[in-house]
Scaffold this active site. Structure first.
Site, short mmCIF file in Angstrom:
data_model
loop_
_atom_site.label_atom_id
_atom_site.label_comp_id
_atom_site.label_asym_id
_atom_site.label_seq_id
_atom_site.Cartn_x
_atom_site.Cartn_y
_atom_site.Cartn_z
N TYR A 3 41.40 60.52 78.39
CA TYR A 3 41.23 61.18 77.09
C TYR A 3 41.57 60.26 75.91
O TYR A 3 40.83 60.18 74.93
CB TYR A 3 42.12 62.43 77.09
CG TYR A 3 42.15 63.25 75.81
CD1 TYR A 3 41.00 63.53 75.10
CD2 TYR A 3 43.35 63.77 75.35
CE1 TYR A 3 41.04 64.30 73.95
CE2 TYR A 3 43.41 64.55 74.21
CZ TYR A 3 42.25 64.81 73.51
OH TYR A 3 42.31 65.57 72.37
N ASP A 23 41.77 51.34 85.21
CA ASP A 23 42.03 52.74 85.54
C ASP A 23 41.89 52.95 87.05
O ASP A 23 41.06 52.31 87.69
CB ASP A 23 41.03 53.65 84.80
CG ASP A 23 41.60 55.03 84.56
OD1 ASP A 23 41.79 55.38 83.38
OD2 ASP A 23 41.87 55.76 85.54
N ASP A 66 45.26 49.85 89.91
CA ASP A 66 46.33 50.84 89.95
C ASP A 66 47.66 50.14 89.63
O ASP A 66 47.99 49.14 90.28
CB ASP A 66 46.37 51.46 91.37
CG ASP A 66 47.19 52.73 91.40
OD1 ASP A 66 48.26 52.78 90.77
OD2 ASP A 66 46.75 53.68 92.08
N ASN A 110 54.01 57.74 90.57
CA ASN A 110 53.01 57.09 89.72
C ASN A 110 53.63 56.67 88.39
O ASN A 110 53.48 55.53 87.95
CB ASN A 110 51.85 58.06 89.45
CG ASN A 110 50.79 57.43 88.56
OD1 ASN A 110 50.02 56.60 89.01
ND2 ASN A 110 50.79 57.79 87.28
N THR A 136 56.48 60.88 74.90
CA THR A 136 56.15 62.25 74.49
C THR A 136 57.29 62.88 73.71
O THR A 136 58.47 62.65 74.01
CB THR A 136 55.80 63.11 75.72
OG1 THR A 136 55.73 64.48 75.32
CG2 THR A 136 56.81 63.00 76.84
N SER A 171 59.79 70.05 81.87
CA SER A 171 58.90 69.97 83.04
C SER A 171 59.22 68.66 83.75
O SER A 171 59.86 67.76 83.16
CB SER A 171 57.42 69.96 82.63
OG SER A 171 57.02 68.66 82.20
N TYR A 173 57.06 66.40 84.61
CA TYR A 173 56.30 65.37 83.91
C TYR A 173 57.11 64.81 82.74
O TYR A 173 57.30 63.60 82.60
CB TYR A 173 54.95 65.92 83.41
CG TYR A 173 54.47 65.21 82.18
CD1 TYR A 173 54.01 63.90 82.26
CD2 TYR A 173 54.53 65.81 80.92
CE1 TYR A 173 53.62 63.21 81.11
CE2 TYR A 173 54.16 65.14 79.78
CZ TYR A 173 53.70 63.84 79.88
OH TYR A 173 53.33 63.16 78.75
N HIS A 174 57.60 65.73 81.88
CA HIS A 174 58.35 65.27 80.70
C HIS A 174 59.63 64.52 81.12
O HIS A 174 60.07 63.60 80.44
CB HIS A 174 58.68 66.45 79.78
CG HIS A 174 57.50 67.02 79.05
ND1 HIS A 174 56.82 68.12 79.50
CD2 HIS A 174 56.88 66.63 77.91
CE1 HIS A 174 55.82 68.40 78.64
NE2 HIS A 174 55.84 67.51 77.68
N LYS A 177 59.00 61.01 81.82
CA LYS A 177 58.83 60.23 80.58
C LYS A 177 60.19 59.81 80.02
O LYS A 177 60.32 58.76 79.42
CB LYS A 177 58.04 61.01 79.54
CG LYS A 177 56.68 61.50 80.01
CD LYS A 177 55.66 60.40 80.14
CE LYS A 177 55.08 60.03 78.81
NZ LYS A 177 53.81 59.27 78.97
N GLN A 200 54.72 61.03 71.48
CA GLN A 200 53.55 61.73 70.95
C GLN A 200 53.62 63.23 71.20
O GLN A 200 54.09 63.68 72.25
CB GLN A 200 52.30 61.15 71.61
CG GLN A 200 51.01 61.70 71.02
CD GLN A 200 49.80 60.92 71.48
OE1 GLN A 200 49.10 60.33 70.68
NE2 GLN A 200 49.55 60.93 72.75
N1 USQ Z 1 50.51 76.92 75.23
C1 USQ Z 1 50.08 78.20 74.96
N2 USQ Z 1 48.86 78.58 75.45
C2 USQ Z 1 48.07 77.76 76.16
C3 USQ Z 1 48.52 76.44 76.44
C4 USQ Z 1 49.74 76.05 75.96
O1 USQ Z 1 50.77 78.98 74.30
O2 USQ Z 1 46.99 78.19 76.58
C5 USQ Z 1 51.80 76.45 74.67
C6 USQ Z 1 52.74 75.85 75.69
O3 USQ Z 1 53.50 76.86 76.33
C7 USQ Z 1 53.57 74.89 74.83
C8 USQ Z 1 52.58 74.44 73.75
O4 USQ Z 1 51.52 75.40 73.77
O5 USQ Z 1 54.60 75.58 74.20
C9 USQ Z 1 52.01 73.06 73.98
O6 USQ Z 1 51.42 73.03 75.26
P1 USQ Z 1 50.35 71.92 75.68
O7 USQ Z 1 49.80 72.30 77.01
O8 USQ Z 1 49.39 71.68 74.57
O9 USQ Z 1 51.26 70.61 75.74
P2 USQ Z 1 52.26 70.06 76.83
O10 USQ Z 1 52.16 70.73 78.14
O11 USQ Z 1 53.61 70.03 76.21
O12 USQ Z 1 51.73 68.60 77.06
C10 USQ Z 1 50.85 67.91 76.17
C11 USQ Z 1 50.24 66.75 76.92
C12 USQ Z 1 51.36 65.80 77.33
C13 USQ Z 1 52.15 65.40 76.09
C14 USQ Z 1 52.68 66.63 75.37
C15 USQ Z 1 53.39 66.36 74.07
O13 USQ Z 1 49.54 67.20 78.06
O14 USQ Z 1 50.80 64.66 77.98
O15 USQ Z 1 53.23 64.59 76.48
O16 USQ Z 1 51.55 67.47 75.04
S1 USQ Z 1 54.69 67.49 73.76
O17 USQ Z 1 54.18 68.86 73.89
O18 USQ Z 1 55.22 67.26 72.44
O19 USQ Z 1 55.70 67.27 74.80
#
Ligand code: USQ
Length: 374
Positions: A3, A23, A66, A110, A136, A171, A173-174, A177, A200
């Protein structure tokens, strides 16, 4: 191939850099397996880079590789001699990392092995190479104090020192990071690497000016509950005619940014390499919104196109604070020259119009969340 990596490659090539894209096609393979294909067709990485080169006379090299394979990575760096390596090669989905033991193990190995190998290869081959790693905002979590840009001074029993800002993720994942920031910081301190860690927020959008009107240059735009970020999901849900999926109360706040600004931030980071032995952390987002506010923005823009949309609070599949303080600092990138692309009605209408062209390709079954950790 992903992306953010693909549009970043385009912008660097447009600026006259020789770019090498590496990639392992994880995102392609896994989204196909899970039945959550991107909304726009994404051409094969080698083919679209070839097309780009033939149109622009610039040089994007591509290779399947990889980061977990140290000998491959070492050889690739020796051959290409990069000034900077932009590290996008982590498993980026919180829900994916929480969906089972195999996915958890994959995310951990990974993300950490890839980062370790990169730091080690750069340390051995040329520690002057600037590592730019996508971090993140989720590393910080949602503490009840202002979030600083990477570091905080702590006063304790009459003495003071500077530390990485406390981090507490929600999570796996986080959490990886957080660990990769620590890994890089370790090699910054011990081997004198130069590293920029870009914390980010969730990214939205699917277009950067360098793509022009060519559909062949489209990027990986997911709207499913595993790989789709929330605003992108809402755009597609509005067009599909399903209520916008608000997780829980919807008062979760995050710092968001347009894909256009993601690539600008990376360009700014690359243009200003940090000194040897320095870890620079920058908070990479432009505007803070709650989930409810994002949904309202989409609902209003959709109404201008005659689309009636509603929002629906569904049980939150994630364990996260739904009411919290959120005031993160984000000045460094603007100081370097970032001009934020604000989320306004016009931009959202334009995005909705593009999504409408692909309406018949939307898979409604990919929209509802299936991974729960609450
Ligand atoms: N959310 C909803 N409805 C949805 C999807 C998500 O309410 O249909 C909420 C989630 O619960 C969360 C927020 O929206 O509170 C953001 O969720 P997201 O899925 O957009 O983001 P997140 O899972 O946190 O992860 C994404 C990227 C990740 C990056 C991160 C930045 O996938 O790679 O690290 O955004 S951050 O959110 O600041 O950690």
């Amino acid at each position: 191939d992903g992306y953010l990596g693909w549009p970043t490659g385009l912008i660097f090539a447009s600026r006259g850099c020789t770019v090498k894209l590496v990639d392992n096609f994880f995102r392609r393979k896994v989204t196909e397996e899970l039945g959550c294909s991107p909304l726009f067709e994404v051409a094969d990485m080698h083919a679209r880079a070839k097309l780009w080169n033939s149109l622009h006379g610039s040089k994007i090299e591509t290779e399947e590789g990889d980061l977990r394979d140290f000998s491959y990575l070492r050889e690739a760096i020796i051959q290409f001699k990069p000034d900077a390596v932009i590290h996008f090669a982590e498993q980026p989905s919180a829900p994916y990392s929480m969906s089972g033991i195999n996915e958890a193990q994959f995310t951990l190995t990974n993300n950490l092995l890839g980062t370790l190998n990169l730091a080690y290869a750069v340390k051995e081959i040329d520690p002057d190479i600037h590592i730019i790693k996508l971090g993140t905002m989720g590393e910080y979590g949602t503490p009840d104090i202002d979030i600083e840009e990477g570091f905080i001074n702590v006063r304790h029993k009459g003495r003071e020192d500077k530390f990485l800002f406390p981090r507490q993720a929600s999570s796996l994942y986080h959490t990886t990071k957080i660990q990769d920031t620590d890994l890089l910081y370790f090699y910054v301190r011990t081997a004198g690497l130069r590293v920029t860690d870009l914390m980010q927020g969730p990214v939205y959008g699917f277009w950067v000016p360098d793509m022009g009107d060519r559909t062949e240059f489209a990027t990986f735009f997911n709207y499913d509950a595993i790989f789709g970020t929330v605003f992108n999901r809402f755009l597609v849900q509005a067009v599909a005619g399903v209520p916008l999926t608000i997780y829980g109360k919807g008062n979760q706040k995050r710092g968001y940014l347009n894909l256009i600004d993601t690539v600008s931030c990376i360009e700014l980071a690359a243009k200003t390499p940090v000194k040897r032995g320095q870890l620079r952390v920058m908070n990479q987002f432009t505007e803070v919104f709650s989930v409810n506010e994002l949904a309202d923005i989409v609902i209003e823009a959709a109404s201008k196109l005659g689309i009636k949309t509603t929002k629906e609070q569904i049980e939150n599949p994630r364990k996260e604070s739904e009411e919290h303080y959120y005031n993160p600092v984000h000045t460094k990138l603007e100081e370097l020259g970032l001009t934020p692309t604000r989320l306004n009605g016009q931009i959202v209408v334009a995005m909705l119009e593009k999504v409408m062209q692909r309406k018949s390709f939307i898979s409604e079954s990919a929209i509802q969340p299936t991974v729960r950790w609450n």
